[in-house]
Write a protein that holds these residues in place. Structure first.
Motif, short mmCIF file in Angstrom:
data_model
loop_
_atom_site.label_atom_id
_atom_site.label_comp_id
_atom_site.label_asym_id
_atom_site.label_seq_id
_atom_site.Cartn_x
_atom_site.Cartn_y
_atom_site.Cartn_z
N MET A 87 0.85 -1.20 0.00
CA MET A 87 0.00 0.00 0.00
C MET A 87 0.89 1.26 0.00
O MET A 87 1.87 1.30 0.75
CB MET A 87 -0.88 0.00 1.25
N THR A 88 0.55 2.23 -0.83
CA THR A 88 1.36 3.46 -0.88
C THR A 88 1.29 4.19 0.46
O THR A 88 0.21 4.32 1.05
CB THR A 88 0.81 4.42 -1.97
N ALA A 89 2.44 4.69 0.89
CA ALA A 89 2.47 5.45 2.15
C ALA A 89 1.79 6.80 1.97
O ALA A 89 1.92 7.44 0.91
CB ALA A 89 3.91 5.65 2.58
N VAL A 90 1.07 7.24 2.99
CA VAL A 90 0.44 8.58 2.99
C VAL A 90 0.84 9.27 4.29
O VAL A 90 0.83 8.64 5.36
CB VAL A 90 -1.10 8.47 2.91
N GLY A 91 1.17 10.55 4.19
CA GLY A 91 1.56 11.26 5.41
C GLY A 91 1.91 12.71 5.15
O GLY A 91 1.49 13.30 4.15
N ILE A 92 2.71 13.26 6.05
CA ILE A 92 3.07 14.69 5.95
C ILE A 92 4.34 14.81 5.11
O ILE A 92 5.39 14.28 5.45
CB ILE A 92 3.29 15.30 7.35
N ASP A 93 4.18 15.53 3.99
CA ASP A 93 5.27 15.63 3.02
C ASP A 93 6.11 16.89 3.24
O ASP A 93 7.29 16.92 2.90
CB ASP A 93 4.65 15.66 1.62
N ALA A 94 5.49 17.94 3.76
CA ALA A 94 6.22 19.20 3.99
C ALA A 94 5.47 20.02 5.02
O ALA A 94 4.26 19.87 5.19
CB ALA A 94 6.35 20.00 2.69
N ILE A 95 6.22 20.89 5.71
CA ILE A 95 5.63 21.76 6.74
C ILE A 95 6.19 23.18 6.56
O ILE A 95 7.37 23.34 6.23
CB ILE A 95 6.03 21.29 8.16
N GLU A 96 5.35 24.17 6.77
CA GLU A 96 5.84 25.55 6.90
C GLU A 96 5.20 26.16 8.14
O GLU A 96 4.02 25.90 8.44
CB GLU A 96 5.48 26.40 5.67
N ILE A 97 5.96 26.97 8.83
CA ILE A 97 5.47 27.58 10.08
C ILE A 97 5.55 29.10 9.92
O ILE A 97 6.55 29.63 9.41
CB ILE A 97 6.36 27.14 11.27
N TRP A 98 4.51 29.79 10.37
CA TRP A 98 4.50 31.26 10.30
C TRP A 98 4.12 31.80 11.67
O TRP A 98 3.03 31.55 12.17
CB TRP A 98 3.47 31.72 9.26
N GLY A 157 -4.70 11.93 -7.66
CA GLY A 157 -3.29 12.30 -7.84
C GLY A 157 -2.92 13.63 -7.19
O GLY A 157 -1.76 14.04 -7.25
N ARG A 158 -3.90 14.30 -6.58
CA ARG A 158 -3.58 15.61 -5.99
C ARG A 158 -3.27 15.46 -4.49
O ARG A 158 -3.69 14.50 -3.86
CB ARG A 158 -4.76 16.57 -6.16
N ALA A 159 -2.60 16.48 -3.97
CA ALA A 159 -2.27 16.50 -2.54
C ALA A 159 -3.27 17.40 -1.80
O ALA A 159 -4.04 18.14 -2.42
CB ALA A 159 -0.86 17.04 -2.35
N ALA A 160 -3.24 17.33 -0.46
CA ALA A 160 -4.09 18.21 0.37
C ALA A 160 -3.19 19.16 1.15
O ALA A 160 -2.09 18.80 1.54
CB ALA A 160 -4.91 17.37 1.34
N ILE A 161 -3.71 20.38 1.35
CA ILE A 161 -3.03 21.30 2.28
C ILE A 161 -3.90 21.46 3.51
O ILE A 161 -5.10 21.75 3.39
CB ILE A 161 -2.78 22.68 1.63
N VAL A 162 -3.30 21.22 4.67
CA VAL A 162 -3.99 21.46 5.95
C VAL A 162 -3.31 22.65 6.61
O VAL A 162 -2.08 22.67 6.74
CB VAL A 162 -3.90 20.22 6.86
N ILE A 163 -4.12 23.64 6.98
CA ILE A 163 -3.56 24.84 7.64
C ILE A 163 -4.19 24.97 9.02
O ILE A 163 -5.41 25.08 9.15
CB ILE A 163 -3.86 26.10 6.81
N ALA A 164 -3.36 24.92 10.05
CA ALA A 164 -3.83 25.13 11.43
C ALA A 164 -3.42 26.55 11.80
O ALA A 164 -2.22 26.85 11.86
CB ALA A 164 -3.18 24.11 12.36
N THR A 165 -4.39 27.44 11.99
CA THR A 165 -4.05 28.86 12.20
C THR A 165 -4.91 29.44 13.32
O THR A 165 -6.13 29.26 13.33
CB THR A 165 -4.23 29.65 10.88
N ALA A 218 0.63 30.09 12.46
CA ALA A 218 0.00 29.10 11.59
C ALA A 218 1.00 28.02 11.21
O ALA A 218 2.20 28.30 11.06
CB ALA A 218 -0.52 29.79 10.32
N VAL A 219 0.49 26.81 11.06
CA VAL A 219 1.31 25.70 10.56
C VAL A 219 0.60 25.14 9.33
O VAL A 219 -0.57 24.78 9.40
CB VAL A 219 1.44 24.57 11.62
#
Ligand code: CAA
Length: 440
Positions: A1-12, A141-149, A168-169
């Motif tokens: 099964m293809t792995a799914v998870g957090i690919d990148a993070i940015e913090i502001w 085939g698209r990714a999701a962006i989750v923003i916690a602000t 925000a993360v």
């Protein structure tokens, strides 16, 4: 099964700093130790007058997309987690997508946008939603962006005032992730509670002491539930345990409770047997009560041991480093704790590929979630891209009088003040700023 998870993070982070020992404590007539030692906090990030949950979220998301070379067409889902009010109808993700569209010269018409609310735990719930969406094969085939602000502000002189924060993360959730792989191992503890409320009001009504107890109670339940999914667990199974961190002192309590609770459910009989030199251990006691007392005594004393201190220094302390300087970011807080732990490990050249994290989230109202993640090879490159230390250094250090003024602006007088002082505002270029309703 293809792995799914957090690919990148940015913090502001919010652009202002409220120093708790130098500025806040003297003005309150408090000993600075209450904040630096008791709560474990040195400073709060505070939003400047042109910052809010939309601008901070948009700035974090823009940096994420820019650094990863992503276009709107690569993103199929934008979820915002926040417990700060902005609009009771339109989700904050639509405002953030609108900001991003101005820069990317393309739109997110194809993307599913939403807003999650369950106090601080909704950041983790949004990550779970994105994971489920990809796992269900609906992402095309698209990714999701989750923003916690969040702007985590309290009324002046509320006991929570010392734990404020703003930031925000933004996280990219995708297949073949570069930081952590998520899994289906999760446990919950949930109950209808009124420890922290914000019904149509600017600042929370919080029963602080009770909220601490509710946090611990739900966390204990989530650990029990998690054990029913993962089988036997032991604190040493996880390299780090990022907790929701309203202030590091809360995590100190949660870590002690979690450690005792997990150990009591696992190897405690064996360790006690070794200590008293009798196996099976139960037979060394006259009665079940005497045996239970011995177990309780042993587990209560656990957090005074060297073994516990070593565990705490590895599994907990690194996750608190950023939080000590920025305060509570509500929905972003546990994700900041994960980033903090990984950043410290990277700086110490610790090879974490293949190691597991136990991520312990909490939201008032109330719910705790405990889930397992696996760190993937190459994680260091993503974490090295974070510039949160520079951002923390660059914040403007408020005097107490300036803090009072900015706090007032973020109170309901905000619109009027922004209009009045519009000429005087000098917001930075090349980032999203708030300049009044309808003029964003
Ligand atoms: N030197 C060293 N330590 C000191 C000290 C000194 N001079 N003075 C006090 N302390 C210690 C106290 O002993 C205490 O430590 P313990 O809790 O380990 O006993 C700590 O500093 C804090 O002191 P107080 O308990 O007197 O502080 P307080 O009552 O003024 O405020 C609080 C504490 C009620 C938690 C308050 O910060 C608050 O209301 N915070 C907001 C609510 C919150 O964050 N709750 C957390 C759980 S809910 C959640 O996590 C969701 C969320 O994000 C809000």
């Amino acid at each position: 099964m293809t792995a799914v998870g957090i690919d990148a993070i940015e913090i502001w982070t919010g652009k202002l700093k409220l120093d708790l020992a130098e500025t806040f404590a003297p003005a309150q007539g408090d000993d600075p130790g209450k904040y630096t030692k008791g709560l474990g906090l040195h400073a709060s990030s505070f939003p400047d007058v042109y910052e809010d949950i939309v601008t901070m979220g948009a700035n974090a998301a823009y940096r994420l997309m820019d650094r990863k070379g992503l276009e709107p067409d690569d993103i199929g889902r934008i979820d915002v987690a926040t417990e700060s009010s902005f609009d009771n109808s339109k989700p904050v993700s639509t405002y953030i997508a609108g900001c991003l569209e101005q820069v990317f010269d393309d739109d997110f018409h194809h993307a599913n946008k939403g807003e999650r609310k369950f106090a601080c735990i909704s950041g983790t719930q949004s990550v779970d939603d994105a994971y489920n969406w990809i796992r269900a094969g609906r992402n095309r085939g698209r990714a999701a962006i989750v923003i916690a602000t969040d702007t985590a502000l309290y009324a002046r002189d509320d006991p929570g005032e010392a734990t404020q924060g703003a930031g925000a993360v933004a996280m990219l959730i995708d297949e073949e992730p570069a930081i952590v792989e998520l899994s289906t191992e999760q446990g919950y503890g949930s109950a209808d509670e009124t420890d922290f409320l914000k019904p149509n009001q600017q600042f929370p009504s919080v029963d602080g002491k009770r909220s601490v107890k509710v946090y611990l109670a739900r966390m204990r339940e989530a650990l029990d539930d998690f054990a029913t999914v993962s089988g036997s667990i032991h604190p040493d199974d996880y390299h780090m345990i990022p907790f929701h961190t309203p202030f590091p002192g809360m995590v100190r309590k949660a870590a002690a409770l979690g450690y005792r609770h997990i150990v009591r459910g696992t190897d405690v009989e064996d360790v006690l047997a070794e200590e008293i030199g009798h196996q099976p251990v139960r037979e060394a006691f006259d009665s079940e009560d005497a045996f239970n007392d011995a177990i309780r005594e042993y587990t209560d004393a656990l957090t005074e041991t060297e073994r516990y201190r070593d565990w705490y220094n590895q599994a907990i302390e690194p996750t608190l480093e950023i939080s000590r300087h920025v305060g509570n970011w509500y929905t972003g807080s546990v994700h900041l704790a994960r980033a903090s732990g990984l950043k410290v490990a990277m700086e110490q050249d610790i090879d974490l590929a293949g190691e597991k994290l136990l991520v312990a989230s909490y939201g008032s109202g109330a719910q705790a979630e405990v889930h397992a993640e696996t760190i993937v090879p190459g994680w260091e490159d993503e974490i090295a891209a974070l510039d949160i230390d520079d951002q923390i250094q660059r914040r403007y250090d408020l005097s107490f009088e300036e803090y009072e003024e900015v706090h007032d602006v973020h109170n309901h007088a905000m619109d009027a003040h922004i209009e009045e002082d519009a000429e005087e505002l000098t917001p930075p270029e090349a980032e999203f700023v708030f300049d009044g309703w309808g003029r964003m």
